[in-house]
Scaffold this motif. Structure first.
Motif, short mmCIF file in Angstrom:
data_model
loop_
_atom_site.label_atom_id
_atom_site.label_comp_id
_atom_site.label_asym_id
_atom_site.label_seq_id
_atom_site.Cartn_x
_atom_site.Cartn_y
_atom_site.Cartn_z
N ARG A 8 0.81 -1.21 0.00
CA ARG A 8 0.00 0.00 0.00
C ARG A 8 0.85 1.27 0.00
O ARG A 8 0.34 2.35 -0.28
CB ARG A 8 -0.92 0.00 1.23
CG ARG A 8 -1.91 -1.16 1.23
CD ARG A 8 -2.70 -1.24 2.53
NE ARG A 8 -3.35 -2.55 2.64
CZ ARG A 8 -3.49 -3.23 3.78
NH1 ARG A 8 -3.03 -2.70 4.91
NH2 ARG A 8 -4.08 -4.40 3.78
N VAL A 9 2.13 1.13 0.34
CA VAL A 9 2.96 2.34 0.45
C VAL A 9 4.16 2.31 -0.49
O VAL A 9 4.79 3.35 -0.72
CB VAL A 9 3.46 2.54 1.90
CG1 VAL A 9 2.28 2.68 2.86
CG2 VAL A 9 4.37 1.40 2.34
N ILE A 53 8.48 5.14 -2.38
CA ILE A 53 7.43 5.36 -1.40
C ILE A 53 6.45 6.37 -2.03
O ILE A 53 6.87 7.43 -2.51
CB ILE A 53 7.99 5.93 -0.09
CG1 ILE A 53 8.87 4.89 0.60
CG2 ILE A 53 6.87 6.38 0.84
CD1 ILE A 53 8.12 3.73 1.21
N ALA A 87 2.77 8.53 -1.65
CA ALA A 87 1.70 9.04 -0.79
C ALA A 87 0.73 9.84 -1.65
O ALA A 87 1.14 10.81 -2.30
CB ALA A 87 2.28 9.91 0.32
N ASP A 88 -0.53 9.42 -1.68
CA ASP A 88 -1.57 10.11 -2.47
C ASP A 88 -1.14 10.26 -3.92
O ASP A 88 -1.33 11.31 -4.55
CB ASP A 88 -1.88 11.48 -1.87
CG ASP A 88 -2.43 11.38 -0.46
OD1 ASP A 88 -3.16 10.41 -0.20
OD2 ASP A 88 -2.12 12.26 0.36
N MET A 113 7.37 10.10 -2.75
CA MET A 113 7.93 10.80 -1.60
C MET A 113 9.42 10.48 -1.41
O MET A 113 10.18 11.31 -0.92
CB MET A 113 7.16 10.41 -0.33
CG MET A 113 7.44 11.28 0.87
SD MET A 113 6.27 11.00 2.18
CE MET A 113 6.68 9.32 2.64
N ARG A 171 7.54 10.56 7.91
CA ARG A 171 6.39 10.56 7.00
C ARG A 171 6.13 9.16 6.44
O ARG A 171 4.98 8.73 6.32
CB ARG A 171 6.62 11.55 5.87
CG ARG A 171 6.57 13.01 6.30
CD ARG A 171 6.71 13.95 5.13
NE ARG A 171 5.60 13.79 4.17
CZ ARG A 171 5.58 14.34 2.96
NH1 ARG A 171 6.62 15.07 2.55
NH2 ARG A 171 4.55 14.16 2.16
N SER A 172 7.19 8.41 6.12
CA SER A 172 7.03 7.06 5.59
C SER A 172 6.46 6.12 6.65
O SER A 172 5.61 5.27 6.37
CB SER A 172 8.37 6.53 5.07
OG SER A 172 8.86 7.34 4.03
N GLN A 175 4.55 7.06 9.11
CA GLN A 175 3.16 7.44 9.27
C GLN A 175 2.29 6.80 8.19
O GLN A 175 1.16 6.36 8.46
CB GLN A 175 3.03 8.96 9.22
CG GLN A 175 1.67 9.48 9.64
CD GLN A 175 1.33 9.13 11.09
OE1 GLN A 175 2.21 9.15 11.95
NE2 GLN A 175 0.09 8.78 11.34
N LEU A 176 2.82 6.69 6.97
CA LEU A 176 2.08 6.00 5.90
C LEU A 176 1.84 4.55 6.26
O LEU A 176 0.76 4.00 6.01
CB LEU A 176 2.86 6.09 4.59
CG LEU A 176 2.90 7.45 3.88
CD1 LEU A 176 3.78 7.35 2.64
CD2 LEU A 176 1.50 7.90 3.51
N CYS A 177 2.86 3.90 6.84
CA CYS A 177 2.71 2.49 7.24
C CYS A 177 1.64 2.34 8.32
O CYS A 177 0.85 1.38 8.31
CB CYS A 177 4.05 1.95 7.74
SG CYS A 177 5.33 1.84 6.47
N GLN A 214 -0.88 4.38 8.84
CA GLN A 214 -2.19 4.64 8.21
C GLN A 214 -2.65 3.45 7.38
O GLN A 214 -3.85 3.21 7.23
CB GLN A 214 -2.10 5.89 7.33
CG GLN A 214 -1.92 7.18 8.13
CD GLN A 214 -1.61 8.37 7.24
OE1 GLN A 214 -1.47 8.24 6.01
NE2 GLN A 214 -1.48 9.55 7.84
#
Length: 460
Positions: free
Chosen positions: A35-36, A58, A60-61, A65, A98-99, A101-103, A105
């Motif tokens: 997912r990331v 990586i 994001a949206d 990133m 930030r990476s 945090q993606l995990c 989420q």
């Protein structure tokens, strides 16, 4: 058992570096990573093979990133024994945070301190002594300490525990077989044979416990207190050993009011150096508090570096202090030998009971090699040396359990000598077996293991 969820954490130290790693472990590690992370070449995530690296980004949206490498390790051949994914990214804290945090989420839970190693233990990939060795490797203070920790990680202490426990098990089995099946024609050990076997196990345990002090030294460092009268040169010595101006040095007596603690590696020996306030009768309340701390540190020292100003004649105060060093673990440092000698060395030797002496000049560094040799001699004479093949108890938990096992075995032997029934003797033997098993984590109390793993860093 732990909750079989998927955890993630940054596994590299905080700060800026070339590479930063995010570790993900659990049943959904691969699905979560998908997912990331976008691999450069297509990847069948559900059938991804272990020990493979994949280049990608990586995302994001829909926005890239960072770029990096994804490493896949499949259960049970991974650090935790679970599916593990590691993301090797650039080592800036912002991109790592930030990476991560993606995990989170995407469904991961932030790992607790030591939780990756705890899962390795709970999954049976390592035992408790090996888990403790991981932390010892990370915090090793010397080459020897690192070698001892690596040996423990590879199972040297575990094998000793299992061999000693097997000897106890053999005794228990022999005794209980006769108790439980008296109608069978089983070979019964004579009391003399039991006593011989017990003596061998007790001797082995006693020797291991005697070597525990060496394990403490190479793991934590030899607590070495620098002590002496005011203006003897204690702070100059500390600065010389650290190769930096750590302590204030002046000709004014009583400059050092508090203890200063620093670590140093001298001739390969890890020391925890404690510089202390000069010992004297002081009217100043703050200095009195400093001297009180000096006495507390001296009571807890593994070794005292007693510094004497040899450029001054012995005073009544100096004589009284030197006399307190008799029968102490100490090395007497005759300081300021770059100046004319005034102290009566024969009287000094008589007052201290023949402590080893080293002539130094702390301000110039003269005699530091001789001090290093004296430290090495001290370590050898007190059997604190260790090597790559050493098998040592390296912490209080292990030593306490070994002592419990020893006490139980001694109780069993005493019962044997007093003619107690076999079933009473086997109770003590079982207690010894339980204590030995607890060293490696067999049937451990949850509170103990929790405390061990909470000392770890996050991501380990």
């Amino acid at each position: 058992m732990y909750n079989e969820d998927t955890i993630a954490a940054i596994a590299t130290p905080f700060g800026t570096g070339g590479i930063g790693i995010i570790r993900i472990s659990g049943p959904e590690a691969l699905a979560l990573a998908a997912r990331v992370f976008r691999p450069y070449t297509p990847l069948d995530w559900s059938h991804a093979r272990g020990f493979r690296a994949h280049y990608g980004h990586i995302v994001a949206d829909g926005q890239t990133m960072d770029e990096g490498i994804l490493l896949v390790m499949r259960a049970p051949r991974s650090y935790t024994g679970e599916d593990v994914v590691e993301l090797q990214l650039h080592g800036g804290m912002l991109v790592l945070q930030r990476s991560l945090q993606l995990c989170l989420q995407a469904g991961a839970r932030l790992a607790e301190r030591g939780e990756f190693t705890e899962r390795a233990f709970l999954n049976g990939r390592i035992d408790l002594t090996q888990a403790e060795a991981v932390d010892d490797i990370i915090t090793a203070k010397s080459e020897v300490g690192l070698g001892v920790a690596v040996g423990q990680l590879t199972g040297k202490l575990s094998r000793w525990v299992e061999a000693t426990g097997a000897a106890v098990t053999e005794l228990v089995a022999s005794l209980e077989a006769v108790i439980d099946y008296p109608e069978e024609d089983l070979a019964e050990l004579t009391p003399a044979e039991i006593d011989t076997k017990l003596t061998a196990i007790i001797t082995e345990l006693e020797a291991m416990i005697d070597r525990a002090a060496a394990g403490k030294v190479w793991k934590e460092g030899l607590k070495t207190v620098i002590a002496g009268l005011p203006n003897a040169g204690k702070s100059s010595l500390l600065n010389q050993l650290l190769a930096e101006e750590r302590a204030i040095v002046t000709d004014i007596p009583g400059t050092t009011r508090d203890t200063i603690t620093e670590s140093a590696l001298i001739h390969g020996i890890p020391l925890v150096l404690v510089d202390t306030a000069g010992i004297r009768e002081a009217s100043d309340q703050i200095e009195q508090m400093g001297i009180a701390r000096t006495h507390r540190e001296l009571a807890q020292a593994d070794l005292i570096l007693a510094v004497l100003d040899a450029s001054q004649p012995l005073t009544a105060e100096a004589r009284a202090w030197l006399a307190t060093l008799q029968n102490k673990a100490a090395i007497l440092l005759l300081n300021k030998t770059d100046l004319p000698l005034q102290a009566d060395l024969a009287e000094v030797e008589a007052l201290t009971g023949g402590l080893p002496q080293v002539a130094i000049a702390a301000r110039t560094g003269t005699g530091m090699d001789d001090l290093g040799n004296a430290l090495a001699t001290y370590v050898e004479q007190h059997q604190l040396q260790a090597g790559a093949d050493s098998v040592l108890l390296t912490n209080v938990r292990q030593e306490d359990l070994a002592r419990w096992a020893l006490d139980a075995l001694r109780s069993a032997q005493q019962g044997l000598h007093e003619g107690l029934m076999e079933d009473l003797i086997t109770e003590d033997l079982r207690a010894a077996w339980d204590a030995l098993g607890a060293i490696v984590g067999r049937n451990p109390e949850a509170s103990i293991t929790d405390e061990i793993f909470r000392r770890f860093c996050v991501g380990k």
